[in-house]
Design a protein around this motif. Structure first.
Motif, mmCIF file in Angstrom:
data_model
loop_
_atom_site.group_PDB
_atom_site.id
_atom_site.type_symbol
_atom_site.label_atom_id
_atom_site.label_comp_id
_atom_site.label_asym_id
_atom_site.label_seq_id
_atom_site.Cartn_x
_atom_site.Cartn_y
_atom_site.Cartn_z
ATOM 1 N N GLN A 60 -36.332 38.744 65.281
ATOM 2 C CA GLN A 60 -37.242 37.655 64.884
ATOM 3 C C GLN A 60 -37.224 37.411 63.370
ATOM 4 O O GLN A 60 -37.878 36.497 62.887
ATOM 5 C CB GLN A 60 -38.679 37.974 65.330
ATOM 6 N N PHE A 61 -36.449 38.239 62.634
ATOM 7 C CA PHE A 61 -36.398 38.123 61.178
ATOM 8 C C PHE A 61 -35.030 37.613 60.728
ATOM 9 O O PHE A 61 -33.993 37.927 61.343
ATOM 10 C CB PHE A 61 -36.647 39.492 60.521
ATOM 11 N N ALA A 62 -35.049 36.845 59.660
ATOM 12 C CA ALA A 62 -33.794 36.436 59.028
ATOM 13 C C ALA A 62 -33.114 37.648 58.415
ATOM 14 O O ALA A 62 -33.761 38.659 58.107
ATOM 15 C CB ALA A 62 -34.068 35.377 57.962
ATOM 16 N N SER A 63 -31.814 37.550 58.211
ATOM 17 C CA SER A 63 -31.053 38.708 57.715
ATOM 18 C C SER A 63 -31.508 39.147 56.335
ATOM 19 O O SER A 63 -31.454 40.331 56.003
ATOM 20 C CB SER A 63 -29.563 38.368 57.695
ATOM 21 N N ASP A 64 -31.971 38.208 55.512
ATOM 22 C CA ASP A 64 -32.409 38.542 54.155
ATOM 23 C C ASP A 64 -33.936 38.508 54.030
ATOM 24 O O ASP A 64 -34.474 38.295 52.942
ATOM 25 C CB ASP A 64 -31.790 37.586 53.145
ATOM 26 N N ALA A 65 -34.639 38.718 55.125
ATOM 27 C CA ALA A 65 -36.106 38.618 55.123
ATOM 28 C C ALA A 65 -36.739 39.680 54.222
ATOM 29 O O ALA A 65 -36.195 40.776 54.036
ATOM 30 C CB ALA A 65 -36.636 38.763 56.549
ATOM 31 N N THR A 66 -37.897 39.331 53.697
ATOM 32 C CA THR A 66 -38.713 40.260 52.916
ATOM 33 C C THR A 66 -40.022 40.485 53.659
ATOM 34 O O THR A 66 -40.694 39.523 54.044
ATOM 35 C CB THR A 66 -39.010 39.695 51.513
ATOM 36 N N TYR A 67 -40.364 41.746 53.867
ATOM 37 C CA TYR A 67 -41.595 42.064 54.601
ATOM 38 C C TYR A 67 -42.435 43.008 53.757
ATOM 39 O O TYR A 67 -41.970 44.086 53.371
ATOM 40 C CB TYR A 67 -41.280 42.710 55.943
ATOM 41 N N ASP A 68 -43.662 42.601 53.461
ATOM 42 C CA ASP A 68 -44.543 43.378 52.591
ATOM 43 C C ASP A 68 -45.700 43.931 53.422
ATOM 44 O O ASP A 68 -46.653 43.214 53.729
ATOM 45 C CB ASP A 68 -45.067 42.492 51.460
ATOM 46 N N ASP A 69 -45.595 45.184 53.804
ATOM 47 C CA ASP A 69 -46.700 45.900 54.424
ATOM 48 C C ASP A 69 -47.517 46.477 53.272
ATOM 49 O O ASP A 69 -47.103 47.443 52.626
ATOM 50 C CB ASP A 69 -46.165 47.005 55.333
ATOM 51 N N THR A 70 -48.674 45.874 52.986
ATOM 52 C CA THR A 70 -49.399 46.221 51.758
ATOM 53 C C THR A 70 -49.981 47.627 51.759
ATOM 54 O O THR A 70 -50.557 48.053 50.762
ATOM 55 C CB THR A 70 -50.536 45.200 51.503
ATOM 56 N N ALA A 71 -49.825 48.362 52.866
ATOM 57 C CA ALA A 71 -50.191 49.775 52.853
ATOM 58 C C ALA A 71 -49.118 50.609 52.166
ATOM 59 O O ALA A 71 -49.334 51.786 51.875
ATOM 60 C CB ALA A 71 -50.414 50.282 54.271
ATOM 61 N N PHE A 72 -47.959 49.980 51.896
ATOM 62 C CA PHE A 72 -46.849 50.664 51.243
ATOM 63 C C PHE A 72 -46.664 50.107 49.835
ATOM 64 O O PHE A 72 -46.937 48.930 49.580
ATOM 65 C CB PHE A 72 -45.566 50.494 52.059
ATOM 66 N N PRO A 73 -46.167 50.926 48.925
ATOM 67 C CA PRO A 73 -46.094 50.490 47.514
ATOM 68 C C PRO A 73 -45.085 49.379 47.265
ATOM 69 O O PRO A 73 -45.263 48.592 46.343
ATOM 70 C CB PRO A 73 -45.695 51.779 46.769
ATOM 71 N N GLU A 74 -44.008 49.301 48.067
ATOM 72 C CA GLU A 74 -42.976 48.298 47.837
ATOM 73 C C GLU A 74 -42.669 47.561 49.137
ATOM 74 O O GLU A 74 -42.728 48.141 50.229
ATOM 75 C CB GLU A 74 -41.689 48.953 47.313
ATOM 76 N N PRO A 75 -42.288 46.272 49.043
ATOM 77 C CA PRO A 75 -41.906 45.534 50.252
ATOM 78 C C PRO A 75 -40.543 45.985 50.768
ATOM 79 O O PRO A 75 -39.765 46.624 50.048
ATOM 80 C CB PRO A 75 -41.867 44.079 49.779
ATOM 81 N N PHE A 76 -40.245 45.648 52.021
ATOM 82 C CA PHE A 76 -38.967 45.975 52.651
ATOM 83 C C PHE A 76 -38.102 44.721 52.643
ATOM 84 O O PHE A 76 -38.536 43.664 53.110
ATOM 85 C CB PHE A 76 -39.187 46.469 54.072
#
Length: 639
Positions: A260-276
C-alpha cells in the motif's frame, strides 16, 4: 468547469427536445400506410408516432434534469466541504487569538472535544468554553504557541475534516473534526499534539512482554476476518490505500501492508525518534511491531477523511474486540497518483499520564505572576503555611500532621460537633465540652471563611478560574488558609465592569444577598462572646482565668495554634478581593469609607461591606448603564 465543458452538448439536446418531434413525425409518416392528407394539408400523426415523440421528449427532459441536479449536488458538496474547512480553520484561528467566545459559536450544543493532553474531554459547550478560556488565560499573546496549518482536507460525504498542523515551538499534531449533518457546526474533535517523549523500541519491548503474558495466561487469539476494518457504510471506500493498510496489518499480512506504500514512501511513527524512509526500512519496522504486538490486538478505524489526495484516519486499539484505554490515534496520509501512500504520520494520545492539566497550571501561575508580581505574596505565604502548620516541628506546638496524633483527631471531631455553636447553645447531648475560647476562635474563623462566599461573582462563565472559587470556599471550612491562599494566587484577572446578576451561577446569586454578611457577622460576634462568657462553670467567670487556661492549652495544641495563624492570614488578605468586587459593580473609586472599612477592618469590615455594598444590576439596568457609559465616552470624544 463541468457546466462550461458540456454546454455544446446541452444545446444539441435542447434542439432535439424542441424540434426532434417534427423530424420523427416526418420519418414516421413516410413509413405509414398511404399518403393521407388532412384538410389543412398536413399528414395526421399515427398513435405510435405520437407516443414515440412523447417518450423521446420525456427522456430528454429527464436527462437534462439529472444532469443539472448532479451539477447542483456537486456544487452543494463543494460548498459543504468549504464550510466544514472554514469552521475548522476558524477554530484554530480563534485558538491562536485566545478568543473563546467566538470559538464556541462554531460548535453544536452537545459537542465533545478531546484535547488528548488532558485526562478528560470537554462534553458540552459549557465545559468547552471553560477549557478554552483557561487555556487562553494561561499565556500572554506573545507567549502563546501559535498553530500553523500544514494540510486540511474535508470529506463532505462523511462530514469530516482532517487537519495536520505544526506549532511555533516546532511540535506537530493532527486534529480530526466531525461536523453536524448540515456541516455548519462542529460536533466532535480529537486533538493530538506530538509527544516530546520518543520511547521507540523501548515501548515495543514492553509490548513484547505483554504479549508473552497473554500467551502464558492462555488468552484467545483474535480472529480477524477478511472484511475491511472500516466504519459501517464505507464499503465504497474499501480501495483506499490507508484503509487497506489497516486491514492488512490486522491480518499481520505485512507483504500486503507494504504494497500500500510507494517505493520511496516516508512513514513517521512519532513514538520513534526518526521517520522510516523507503519500503525496506518500513518493512523491518512493521515486522518488528507485528512480532511485539499480541495477536489479539487490532487497530480499528473509527472514522476517516478522504479528499484531495490525502486521507486522515481516527483510530484506536482493541484487544479481542474491547477498546483499550489511552490507545487512540490520528494518522495523516498523502496519496500518490498511483493511489499508494507516499507519506504518512501517526499521532498517538499520551499514555497513562496526560500532561495537559499540569502544564496548564504551571503556565497559568507563570503568566499571573509575570503580569502581577504581587501574586507571589499569597503563593509564598501558602508554601510557608503548609510547611509550618502541617509538617514542621518546633515552630508551632504539638505534633505535626504526619504523626497522626490521636489527640489531634479527637479535638477536630469535637470542634466539628460544636460547629457554629449550635450544639452547646441548645445543650444537645452530643455536644462535647471544649475550652470556650478555642470554640470561639474556631467558629469565628469558619464564619469569616464563609463570608468569602460573597465574592463568588469572581468566578463566572466568562471568567473561569483554574481553581474554582466555590470549591475553594467549601474547602476553607475544613482547611481555611490552605484553600484561600492558592485561590488568591492563581485566580484569573477581572476585566469587566458591567457584571449583572444573570452572569452568575445560582449559588453566587444567593450569596449576593446582604443576609450573608448579617448572619455570618452575627455568628462571628456570638463566637467572640462565647469565648468570653461560655462554660463559666467549667472554665471560670474571670477573663484572666479563662485566658491563662487557653494559653496553657495552646502551648501543647497544634490545632488551636494553627487557628491563630489562620486569623492573622485572613486579616492580612481580606482586602484582596474587594477592589475587583467594586469594579464589577461599576465603582472605580476604591477609597470610599465602605471600601476602606472592608479592606482594613478585620472581620467586621468585611461583614459590613457584604451588608451595604451596591447590588449587581439585572440585565435591563446593565444595558442602561452601558448605554450611559458609551454616551459619556462619545461626548468626551466630541469635546
Amino acid at each position: 468547469m463541468l457546466l462550461s465543458s458540456t454546454c455544446p452538448n446541452l444545446l444539441l439536446l435542447l434542439h432535439l427536445c424542441c424540434f426532434g418531434g417534427a423530424f420523427v413525425t416526418q420519418h414516421g409518416a413516410l413509413k405509414g400506410k398511404g399518403n393521407i392528407v388532412t384538410s389543412n394539408g398536413e399528414r395526421p400523426l399515427s398513435s405510435s408516432t405520437r407516443d414515440f415523440r412523447h417518450v423521446t421528449r420525456m427522456q430528454t427532459l429527464s436527462f437534462l434534469d439529472g444532469l443539472f441536479n448532479r451539477q447542483e449536488a456537486d456544487t452543494n458538496e463543494e460548498k459543504s466541504s468549504q464550510q466544514s474547512i472554514n469552521s475548522a480553520t476558524k477554530f484554530i484561528e480563534f485558538l491562536n487569538e485566545g478568543d473563546a467566545a467566538s470559538a464556541i459559536k462554531l460548535f453544536s450544543e452537545n459537542c465533545t472535544v478531546d484535547f488528548a493532553d488532558f485526562s478528560e474531554p470537554c462534553i458540552g459547550l459549557e465545559a468547552l468554553e471553560r477549557r478554552l478560556r483557561l487555556m487562553a488565560n494561561s499565556k500572554t499573546t506573545a507567549d502563546r504557541d501559535m498553530i500553523a496549518i500544514d494540510r486540511v482536507i474535508a470529506d463532505d460525504r462523511r462530514n469530516t475534516v482532517g487537519v495536520k498542523f505544526r506549532m511555533k515551538s516546532g511540535a506537530r499534531g493532527s486534529a480530526f473534526f466531525a461536523m453536524t449533518d448540515s456541516g455548519d457546526e462542529i460536533e466532535d474533535i480529537l486533538w493530538i499534539n506530538e509527544s516530546s517523549s520518543k520511547p521507540g523500541a523501548k515501548s515495543l519491548n514492553l509490548l513484547r512482554q505483554a504479549s508473552k503474558i497473554i500467551e502464558i495466561t492462555g488468552a484467545p487469539d483474535r480472529v480477524v476476518s477478511n472484511s475491511m476494518v472500516v466504519p459501517a457504510g464505507t464499503t465504497s471506500n474499501a480501495n483506499i490505500a490507508p484503509l487497506k493498510y489497516f486491514e492488512a496489518w490486522n491480518r499481520r499480512d505485512m507483504d500486503d501492508a507494504i504494497r500500500q506504500f510507494a517505493s520511496d514512501a516516508t512513514y513517521d511513527d512519532t513514538a520513534f525518534p526518526e521517520p522510516f524512509v523507503g519500503q525496506d526500512a518500513l518493512r523491518k519496522h512493521l515486522l518488528l511491531c507485528a512480532e511485539c504486538f499480541p495477536p489479539s490486538f487490532s487497530f480499528e478505524v473509527e472514522d476517516f477523511v478522504e479528499s484531495d489526495g490525502a486521507v486522515c484516519i481516527k483510530w484506536h486499539v482493541e484487544n479481542n474486540g474491547e477498546e483499550l484505554p489511552f490507545t487512540q490515534g490520528c494518522s495523516f496520509y498523502e496519496i500518490s497518483r498511483e493511489g499508494l501512500i507516499s507519506d504518512g504520520i501517526d499521532f498517538l494520545v499520551p499514555s497513562v499520564v496526560q500532561p495537559g492539566g499540569a502544564r496548564l497550571l504551571t503556565d497559568t501561575v507563570r503568566t499571573q505572576i509575570t503580569e502581577e508580581p504581587v501574586r507571589l505574596v499569597p503563593l509564598a505565604v501558602w508554601i510557608a503555611y503548609i510547611w509550618i502548620v502541617f509538617f514542621s516541628d518546633g515552630i508551632l506546638p504539638g505534633a505535626n500532621a504526619l504523626q497522626l496524633e490521636q489527640r489531634t483527631w479527637e479535638e477536630v471531631l469535637q470542634l466539628s460537633l460544636n460547629f457554629f455553636l449550635v450544639s452547646p447553645i441548645l445543650n444537645l447531648p452530643l455536644s462535647p465540652t471544649i475550652h470556650p475560647m478555642l470554640e470561639g476562635v474556631f467558629n469565628l474563623l469558619l464564619s469569616w471563611a464563609a463570608m468569602f462566599a460573597g465574592f463568588l461573582s469572581d468566578d463566572r462563565k466568562d471568567k473561569p478560574n483554574l481553581f474554582p472559587m466555590l470549591p475553594a470556599v467549601v474547602g476553607m471550612q475544613f482547611l481555611t488558609s490552605a484553600f484561600l491562599l492558592p485561590y488568591l494566587a492563581i485566580r484569573s484577572r477581572e476585566t469587566r465592569s458591567n457584571v449583572a446578576m444573570p452572569d452568575l451561577s445560582t449559588v453566587a446569586r444567593a450569596c449576593e444577598s446582604p443576609l450573608l454578611g448579617i448572619v455570618m457577622g452575627a455568628v462571628g460576634s456570638l463566637s467572640i462572646a462565647w469565648g468570653y462568657l461560655g462554660r463559666q462553670q467549667e472554665y471560670g467567670s474571670l477573663f484572666s482565668e479563662r485566658y491563662n487556661s487557653f494559653v496553657e492549652l495552646l502551648s501543647i495544641d497544634r490545632v488551636g495554634s494553627s487557628f491563630l495563624v489562620d486569623l492573622v492570614i485572613f486579616g492580612l488578605f481580606q482586602f484582596w478581593l474587594v477592589e475587583d468586587d467594586l469594579r464589577r459593580r461599576g465603582i472605580e473609586n476604591t477609597n470610599t469609607p465602605l471600601a476602606v472599612t472592608a479592606k482594613y477592618v478585620p472581620f467586621f469590615g468585611l461583614a459590613s461591606y457584604l451588608m451595604f455594598r451596591p447590588a449587581l444590576p439585572d440585565e435591563s439596568k446593565r444595558q442602561q448603564m452601558t448605554a450611559s457609559i458609551n454616551s459619556d465616552k462619545n461626548q468626551a470624544a466630541s469635546v
